[in-house]
Design an enzyme around this catalytic site. Structure first.
Site, mmCIF file in Angstrom:
data_model
loop_
_atom_site.group_PDB
_atom_site.id
_atom_site.type_symbol
_atom_site.label_atom_id
_atom_site.label_comp_id
_atom_site.label_asym_id
_atom_site.label_seq_id
_atom_site.Cartn_x
_atom_site.Cartn_y
_atom_site.Cartn_z
ATOM 1 N N CYS A 171 16.309 4.099 58.992
ATOM 2 C CA CYS A 171 16.121 2.621 58.838
ATOM 3 C C CYS A 171 17.461 2.039 59.511
ATOM 4 O O CYS A 171 18.654 2.291 58.432
ATOM 5 C CB CYS A 171 15.799 2.089 57.713
ATOM 6 S SG CYS A 171 15.711 0.240 57.773
ATOM 7 N N ARG A 209 38.445 -24.988 11.712
ATOM 8 C CA ARG A 209 37.743 -25.966 11.289
ATOM 9 C C ARG A 209 36.780 -25.679 10.185
ATOM 10 O O ARG A 209 36.462 -26.454 9.183
ATOM 11 C CB ARG A 209 36.910 -26.672 12.506
ATOM 12 C CG ARG A 209 36.148 -27.878 12.027
ATOM 13 C CD ARG A 209 35.518 -28.427 13.196
ATOM 14 N NE ARG A 209 34.511 -29.625 12.871
ATOM 15 C CZ ARG A 209 33.440 -29.239 12.200
ATOM 16 N NH1 ARG A 209 32.985 -28.081 12.433
ATOM 17 N NH2 ARG A 209 32.614 -30.228 11.877
ATOM 18 N N LEU A 215 32.094 -34.349 16.659
ATOM 19 C CA LEU A 215 31.669 -35.358 17.373
ATOM 20 C C LEU A 215 30.583 -35.470 17.841
ATOM 21 O O LEU A 215 29.786 -34.431 18.003
ATOM 22 C CB LEU A 215 32.684 -35.645 18.769
ATOM 23 C CG LEU A 215 34.201 -35.773 18.465
ATOM 24 C CD1 LEU A 215 34.958 -35.781 19.814
ATOM 25 C CD2 LEU A 215 34.530 -36.851 17.727
ATOM 26 N N LYS A 237 29.323 -34.871 27.507
ATOM 27 C CA LYS A 237 29.232 -33.679 28.051
ATOM 28 C C LYS A 237 28.843 -33.705 29.412
ATOM 29 O O LYS A 237 28.130 -34.553 29.844
ATOM 30 C CB LYS A 237 28.031 -33.121 27.173
ATOM 31 C CG LYS A 237 28.572 -32.851 25.850
ATOM 32 C CD LYS A 237 29.361 -31.691 25.309
ATOM 33 C CE LYS A 237 28.135 -30.550 25.013
ATOM 34 N NZ LYS A 237 29.164 -29.244 24.586
ATOM 35 N N CYS A 292 12.291 0.592 51.473
ATOM 36 C CA CYS A 292 11.945 1.207 52.756
ATOM 37 C C CYS A 292 12.419 2.575 52.737
ATOM 38 O O CYS A 292 13.477 2.809 52.239
ATOM 39 C CB CYS A 292 12.910 0.434 54.101
ATOM 40 S SG CYS A 292 12.886 1.510 55.353
ATOM 41 N N GLU A 326 43.163 -28.011 19.877
ATOM 42 C CA GLU A 326 42.074 -27.139 20.360
ATOM 43 C C GLU A 326 43.011 -26.047 20.849
ATOM 44 O O GLU A 326 43.878 -25.939 21.595
ATOM 45 C CB GLU A 326 41.329 -27.569 21.570
ATOM 46 C CG GLU A 326 40.273 -27.092 21.900
ATOM 47 C CD GLU A 326 39.047 -27.197 21.063
ATOM 48 O OE1 GLU A 326 39.130 -28.073 19.966
ATOM 49 O OE2 GLU A 326 38.018 -26.806 21.068
ATOM 50 N N LYS A 335 37.381 -32.426 27.271
ATOM 51 C CA LYS A 335 37.178 -31.725 26.161
ATOM 52 C C LYS A 335 37.216 -30.126 26.628
ATOM 53 O O LYS A 335 36.476 -29.637 27.295
ATOM 54 C CB LYS A 335 35.809 -32.297 25.788
ATOM 55 C CG LYS A 335 34.851 -31.596 24.617
ATOM 56 C CD LYS A 335 33.676 -32.092 24.339
ATOM 57 C CE LYS A 335 33.038 -31.778 23.359
ATOM 58 N NZ LYS A 335 32.819 -29.953 23.124
ATOM 59 N N CYS A 381 12.876 -1.963 60.422
ATOM 60 C CA CYS A 381 12.497 -0.701 61.272
ATOM 61 C C CYS A 381 10.925 -0.555 61.274
ATOM 62 O O CYS A 381 10.422 0.115 62.121
ATOM 63 C CB CYS A 381 12.995 0.501 60.486
ATOM 64 S SG CYS A 381 12.272 0.810 59.040
HETATM 65 ZN ZN LIG Z 1 13.555 0.046 57.213
#
Ligand SMILES: [Zn+2]
Length: 669
Positions: free
Chosen positions: A434, A137, A84, A317, A429, A176, A116, A413
């Site tokens: 931390c 197909r 199509l 689509k 870090c 399909e 579709k 921190c």
């Molecule tokens: Zn930190």
């Protein structure tokens, strides 16, 4: 049994199985359990083995598939299988409508609109009502003979139903073939667990499954098929329009998509396109647009076709899953390994059915490449289940906002940051205490896929850190009743619950501990693979990069991360502390198929994409049992959409309720 009796029995079984198939798919109301169905089928197969001459072309035993030694032979289609033309906007669709009117001046045109489905086109040929050929197909003129594979699809009738409709002598019909999204995900999870390559999308998975030499494997993939048009027929054809065809095809026993619509005007077509676009994500298979056909066959004939495609049909689509929105801020997140990630905070926008208010910018080079700043309008894209991504800046903010700069210190921190040696892009870090890193590590450690410490959530973790009660992961095992009673809203009962959950977590297998430790690049799956291979943490600790990178599913990057983690200052002390707390460091040897041993399940509601029989199959495969009703003996109730009274009963009896996702995680973790 003599031949006459066998023939009678085979006929009886065939009829019964066919009826169950019909009920299962076309009426969605099975009256036998899968076990009974399998029993009927295996009885039929053994009789056919004993009396091979009695096995018919349309026997339901073909559903189980066979192994062939050579690839699919080429087969020429009786009528060309056109593809199509596509349109990508309502405007383009309207242009097509205008062209139709030039071809059919002054005539009233009706349309049939359908979803579709993103699958594989197939052609099915029936002679005197029996399926004789199934083909792909191909290039439209020549396809591949995949009859064995298509016969395993339970929604493809092996013989047509003569009850309501005359059956043409020869009928070639198109449809399909596709894989529902839930099956696609299950298949990919299973493949990735086995270290096999995953399929990129359901269409590829379908195509791969159809072309397997061993259609016994195809039979297990739960492919489905919707019929949408016909190629040719000889004698007995009764339909004059597409809509008529659809109704009669259903009577012949074909599986028809429930979302078909007869549109009397072009406005109806546009409304259908818009509605379908809106609900595409509620549909349990991949839908990428709408197909519109002129209803009347005489009009179709007069419009004819170009070399490539018919003029009377077109595909609309759906637009890609993108959206535009404004960046309200750019922030930097600190992850559990200390890595700093720039994140765009967005004005909330709908994209692909969900509201998005944040998008990762991955790293600081990406920020530079995009040239993104606060106030800019950006284009987002979402694909499948993936985190939204900023594609580009659409319009620059007219305010003079400063360009975003990578931080010089940790935003949490204030500690030093450094570039990772191996990766010049990521910033870390480097402060081991931390608080943000610790917070993330703890939350991760307690999360469901890791040590699964229920009630140790974000709020509790924050308090524990703030009050200085935990300085590393291992500290949670030293928490006592008096400590926890100091937390906000923590009374005796809640404290006991948390302590119990912490205690229980000590029994978790090594795989979960390994994942919980939050080693960079080591996800749940890699942790499981490593735990299975090494069986205890000490053995893994001694492993070298050369050993690790050879393991399937691990590779160089992960191998480096593991070795680096164990060499890091502090790791040894941490692990020692965890071990002294009594945490298990061994992976129990798993016996295949007993994950759900003796667990009793009840399903309720619509399990999006997953059929009931698949769901029960999964439970049984892993050693569990299916019950019809909820009682105190039930271990789990799995909840689908629109659950019935079983849900209320489960709640009343205090039976554990799982979402479909949780159920799947249980099996595939
Ligand atoms: Zn930190």
């Amino acid at each position: 049994m003599d031949k006459v009796a066998a023939k009678r029995e085979i006929e009886r079984l065939t009829n019964e199985i066919d009826q169950h198939n019909q009920r299962y798919y076309n009426q969605n109301s099975p009256i036998v359990s899968d076990k009974e169905y399998d029993h009927l089928l295996s009885r039929l197969i053994s009789l056919e083995k004993e009396f091979p001459v009695l096995k018919k072309n349309d026997s339901p035993s073909h559903r189980v598939g066979i192994k062939i030694s050579q690839g699919a032979p080429a087969v020429k289609h009786r009528a060309k299988m056109f593809s199509l033309d596509n349109t990508y906007s309502i405007g383009e669709l309207t242009d097509w409508f205008k062209r139709l009117h030039k071809g059919l001046p002054g005539e009233k045109i009706e349309f049939v609109a359908e979803l579709k489905i993103d699958g594989v086109s197939a052609s099915l040929t029936y002679e005197k009502g029996q399926m004789v050929l199934g083909a792909t197909r191909g290039d439209g003129t020549v396809g591949e003979d995949v009859t064995y594979a298509l016969k395993t699809i339970r929604t493809v009738p092996l013989k047509l139903c003569r009850d309501k409709e005359p059956v043409p002598d020869l009928l070639e019909i198109r449809g399909e073939v596709f894989m529902p999204l839930a099956d696609f995900r299950l298949l990919n999870e299973a493949r990735s667990c086995k270290g096999e390559q995953v399929f990129a999308n359901p269409r590829n998975a379908t195509s791969g499954s159809i072309k397997l030499l061993d259609s016994r494997v195809t039979a297990k993939r739960n492919l489905q098929c919707f019929i949408h048009s016909f190629g040719m027929s000889e004698r007995g054809r009764n339909w004059q329009s597409q809509w008529d065809f659809i109704l009669r095809a259903k009577d012949l026993g074909f599986n028809i998509n429930p979302h078909y619509r007869l549109c009397l005007t072009f406005e109806d077509v546009i409304a259908y396109c818009q509605e379908s676009q809106e609900r595409r994500h509620d549909i349990p298979y991949e839908v990428d647009g709408v197909v519109v056909k002129v209803n009347n066959f005489k009009q179709q004939e007069r419009l004819g076709a170009t070399l490539k495609s018919p003029r009377w049909a077109i595909a609309y689509k759906f637009p890609a899953q993108q959206a535009t929105t404004v960046v309200s801020n750019i922030v930097v997140q600190v992850g559990r390994t200390g890595v700093l990630t720039p994140v765009a905070e967005l004005e909330p926008v709908e994209c692909a059915g969900v509201t998005i208010s944040r998008a990762t910018l991955h790293n600081f080079d990406e920020v530079k490449r995009l040239g993104i700043k606060q106030g800019d309008t950006v284009l987002l894209q979402r694909a499948g289940d993936v985190i939204p991504k900023v594609i580009k800046v659409v319009t620059k903010s007219d305010k003079k906002s400063k360009p975003f700069k990578a931080p010089k210190r940790c935003p949490v921190c204030g500690g030093d940051i450094a570039k990772d040696r191996d990766d010049q892009v990521a910033l870390h870090c480097i402060n081991p205490s931390c608080s943000k890193q610790l917070e993330r590590r703890l939350i991760h450690f307690a999360s469901r896929g890791a040590m699964d410490i229920e009630s140790l959530g974000e709020a509790v973790v924050l308090q524990l850190i703030k009050k200085g009660m935990v300085k590393d992961i291992a500290d949670i095992y030293a928490l006592g009743k008096e400590d926890l009673l100091k937390l906000e809203l923590f009374k005796e009962k809640k404290v006991n619950r948390l302590l119990k959950a912490i205690e229980e977590s000590k029994k978790q297998p090594l795989s979960r501990l390994l994942f919980g430790l939050g080693i960079e690049n080591i996800g749940e799956k890699a942790a499981a693979v490593l735990a299975k291979k090494y069986e205890n943490l000490q053995a893994l600790q001694r492993a070298e990069v050369v050993d690790l990178e050879k393991i399937r599913d691990v590779g160089k990057v992960m191998a480096d991360s593991i070795v680096k983690f164990f060499q890091q200052a502090g790791t040894e002390k941490l692990i020692d502390k965890i071990q002294r707390a009594g945490v298990n460091m061994i992976e129990p040897v798993e016996i295949e198929g007993v994950k759900l041993l003796d667990k009793k399940f009840v399903f309720t509601g619509e399990l999006s994409g997953l059929s009931r029989s698949q769901a029960s199959g999964l439970v049984k495969m892993h050693g569990g049992e299916i019950l019809a009703t909820v009682s105190k003996k039930t271990d789990y109730v799995v909840l689908g959409r629109n659950p019935g009274s079983k849900y209320a009963k489960a709640k009343r009896l205090g039976v554990r309720v799982l979402t479909l996702k949780e159920f799947q995680e249980m099996i595939y973790e």
